[in-house]
Design an enzyme around this catalytic site. Structure first.
Site, PDB file in Angstrom:
ATOM      1  CG  ASP A 193      73.404  92.162 -45.673  1.00  0.00           C
ATOM      2  OD1 ASP A 193      74.511  91.775 -45.266  1.00  0.00           O
ATOM      3  OD2 ASP A 193      73.266  93.108 -46.480  1.00  0.00           O
ATOM      4  CG  MET A 274      80.732  96.723 -51.913  1.00  0.00           C
ATOM      5  SD  MET A 274      82.361  95.924 -51.817  1.00  0.00           S
ATOM      6  CE  MET A 274      83.306  97.172 -50.950  1.00  0.00           C
ATOM      7  NE  ARG A 275      73.624  96.931 -45.453  1.00  0.00           N
ATOM      8  CZ  ARG A 275      72.814  96.584 -46.456  1.00  0.00           C
ATOM      9  NH1 ARG A 275      72.705  95.312 -46.795  1.00  0.00           N
ATOM     10  NH2 ARG A 275      72.110  97.487 -47.092  1.00  0.00           N
ATOM     11  CB  ALA A 276      80.501  92.328 -45.095  1.00  0.00           C
TER      12      ALA A 276
END
Length: 682
Positions: A193, A274-276
């Site tokens: 990730d 929420m990183r995506a």
């Protein structure tokens, strides 16, 4: 320093080049993971990128590359007085897979820290990579403790080195680029990730393109400097385009419409966290700047999704990365701006809302996985309604199903298994299965350091130095410490093992319901091996012989693929399977003597074919026992009549037998099942 291969001379690999260039335009994208087979220019492209990166201004003499415009107030070489900076090329720092912790984060001189109170710090690779590129080739083979350090530095933008209360901190913000061959194993989800983008690369199948690759490579090998000179103009143009895109980047507008498309896409594909969303927004902005535009378009969002989401939607190591592009297009259309005049006039081309694009899975199923398994499989093998090549009749009647080869059947759903561990205390590679002496874990004692000191045992050091204080002329409050007084802490943690599966694929296992359950159990053990950082191998036996279906590897998904395609049928050469496993373990002991093996035999215990098959199987089992191999037999026998042959095999191996039901972690038989050491009394 050798002349690097020019970036612009790379043939094909459009996604790879785009992913790297977008990170050069906007380092905030978060790096790129390059996945692909060997020999596809992964390392060549990464090393060539360094020549295109803009120069950085640094404080003269600072080992930590502080920016003269805003120097780090906590820099170990600081504080820095106001001075003009000097420019240098951005660094590309390579992290070897076998690097030590001190080589990565830096080393602190404990002896001087204790005796003089001086923080003598030697910077590591994280300091060298600050404001540059940190490149990890074969990143999937990186040791877990180094992965943890990388995660911390990537999350906080700083590296902390602590030794018994003495600590040093320095900034460590870098562009993380990793390359890997998926056949050698997958990455931990946490590290996966951290990569902003991922690209898949493969060798071209176009003859003309392959010819051009060979022609250019041979020309480069004959005269690297001359070859680079021929591409100097293209390299300069690309370098200027990167600089122009960087200058344009702050002016690019990310409108509310495309932002909604980004959020809707991430929600539709059910990515975690929420990183995506953030990475997609930064990538779409970089794409617009790279194209020379000041506004992000839907095409930018689509391209950003293809680069930023595939590796984030995996749910387990057996899922192939990828996106359903039809579903992506539909999601972007639904979340895009609507024409108010045409809302009522234009019918929805898909009245069902896209529910059948990927099998109704809600965004988690890669297109290439369709058809790999039958629709919902339960433990009862509910695939009997599909056309079957399996023989009819009683599944477990002795002597049945020993005839022709049967087609592979789908596995049942995997489950959480009990932990099977090797007894004793090992010294293998760090992992999460068996007890071992490791660099990390709970402190169990102290010893004199061998080489540089990494983990100080403070109490033992003081105890060693105390008797000599008067002879050393101690006058003040401080303790007079010598090199011979230092003690290294010994620690106990967990290691990864070599888990070698020996799977019975004979006719007695061929009943569809039974083999489905067996494959589900082995798949569950493979998933457990992935989580515990084991190497795995697969030996199968049926008919007249045994074969190594998969040599020992870190790629559990490769083992799962071999398992899914495993046919069944024929007699049961149990002895051949055990002897083949013995050969595999013998070779692996020579290659990696510190990694202890765990033999997992999946069978009902029957042995047929050839003269005295049962006696031969017993002798092969005792051979494993004589060499101290830890083993467990997964008893696949079912039905009303049980012969107990698997339990007898386990006794010959000096190991433990468990049934398929007992293998489940939630069974009432207990939480942990330790494998009995070979030759150890009960």
């Amino acid at each position: 320093m050798s002349t690097p291969y020019p970036f612009t001379a790379i043939v094909g690999q459009d996604d790879l080049r785009l992913g790297l260039l977008l990170n050069a335009v906007s380092p905030a994208v978060g790096g790129v993971l390059v996945r692909g087979e060997k020999g596809t220019a992964k390392s060549t492209a990464v090393r060539a990128l360094a020549a295109l990166m803009p120069e950085v201004a640094v404080v003269p003499g600072c080992r930590f590359s502080c920016d003269p415009a805003s120097p780090d107030p906590a820099c170990p070489d600081g504080p820095h007085a106001e001075a003009a900076g000097v420019s240098r090329a951005a660094r590309t720092v390579e992290l070897p897979v076998g690097a030590s912790e001190d080589r990565l984060v830096g080393a602190l001189d404990i002896e001087r820290a204790l005796s003089e109170g001086v923080k003598a710090f030697e910077p590591g690779l994280l300091a060298d990579a600050h404001r540059g590129i940190l490149y990890v080739d074969e990143v999937n083979l990186l040791h877990d403790h180094l992965v943890d350090l990388l995660l911390d530095a990537a999350a906080m933008g700083a590296s902390y080195v602590e030794r018994e209360g003495v600590s040093v901190r320095h900034a460590a913000r870098f562009l993380l680029v990793g390359t890997m061959n998926p056949e050698e194993g997958e990455l931990r989800p946490q590290l996966l990730d951290r990569f902003g983008l991922t690209v898949e690369v493969a060798a071209s199948r176009d003859t003309d393109e392959r010819v051009e690759v060979v022609r250019r490579r041979l020309a480069y090998d004959d005269d690297p400097e001359g070859f680079a000179a021929r591409w100097a103009e293209e390299e300069s143009a690309l370098r200027h385009r990167i600089a122009d895109a960087r200058a344009l980047l702050p002016r690019v507008v990310l409108g509310d419409g495309v932002l909604r498309q980004i959020a809707a896409t991430c929600a539709a594909f059910e990515v975690d966290g929420m990183r995506a969303d953030i990475v997609m927004a930064r990538t779409a902005t970089a794409l617009a700047a790279w194209a020379g535009r000041e506004e992000v378009t839907a095409d930018d969002v689509r391209q950003a999704a293809l680069l930023a989401l595939p590796h984030r939607r995996r749910r387990n190591p057996f899922d192939a990365p990828g996106l359903d592009e039809d579903k992506l297009d539909q999601t972007l259309d639904e979340a895009g701006p609507q024409d108010d005049n045409d809302d009522d006039d234009q019918p929805d081309p898909d009245p069902d809302g896209g529910g059948n694009d990927d099998g109704g899975g809600g965004g988690g199923v890669p297109p290439q996985a369709e058809g790999d398994r039958t629709p919902p499989q339960g433990q009862g093998g509910e695939d009997g309604d599909t056309p079957s090549q399996a023989p009819e009749g009683t599944p477990d009647a002795p002597g049945r199903s020993t005839g022709a080869e049967q087609q592979p059947v789908a596995s049942a759903e995997p489950f959480r298994t009990k932990m099977l561990s090797v007894p004793g205390l090992g010294e293998g590679a760090a992992g999460r299965r068996s007890r071992a002496r490791t660099e990390h874990g709970r402190t169990t004692g102290a010893r004199r350091p061998q080489g540089s000191l990494t983990k100080l045992h403070l109490a033992a050091t003081v105890q060693a130095a105390a008797p000599h204080q008067r002879a050393r002329g101690r006058a003040g409050r401080g303790l007079v410490v010598r090199r011979d007084d230092l003690r290294q802490a010994t620690r106990e943690g967990r290691e990864g093992n070599l888990v070698l599966f020996v799977v019975d694929a004979s006719g007695s296992m061929a009943a569809r319901q039974r083999m489905s359950a067996v494959k589900g159990a082995v798949l569950s053990l493979l998933l457990d091996a992935y989580q515990r950082r084991d190497k795995v191998g697969l030996v199968t036996f049926r008919g007249k012989e045994a074969e190594v279906a998969l040599p020992p590897t870190s790629s559990v998904d490769a083992a799962a693929a071999r398992l899914e395609s495993l046919p069944t049928g024929g007699r049961t050469p149990l002895a051949a399977g055990l002897l083949k496993a013995h050969d595999v373990l013998r070779v692996e002991r020579l290659r990696d003597p510190s990694r202890r093996p765990l033999l997992v035999v999946v069978t009902d215990g029957r042995a047929t074919g050839g003269p005295e098959p049962v006696a031969l199987a017993g002798r092969a089992a005792r051979l494993h026992r004589s060499e101290g191999a830890a083993s467990v037999v997964v008893d696949c026998e079912s039905g009303y009549v049980r012969l107990g042959l698997a339990g007898e095999l386990a006794r010959e191996l000096g190991g433990t037998a468990v049934t398929l039901d007992e293998l489940r972690a939630d069974s009432i038989a207990g939480l942990v099942k330790d494998v009995t050491a070979a030759g150890r009394a009960a």
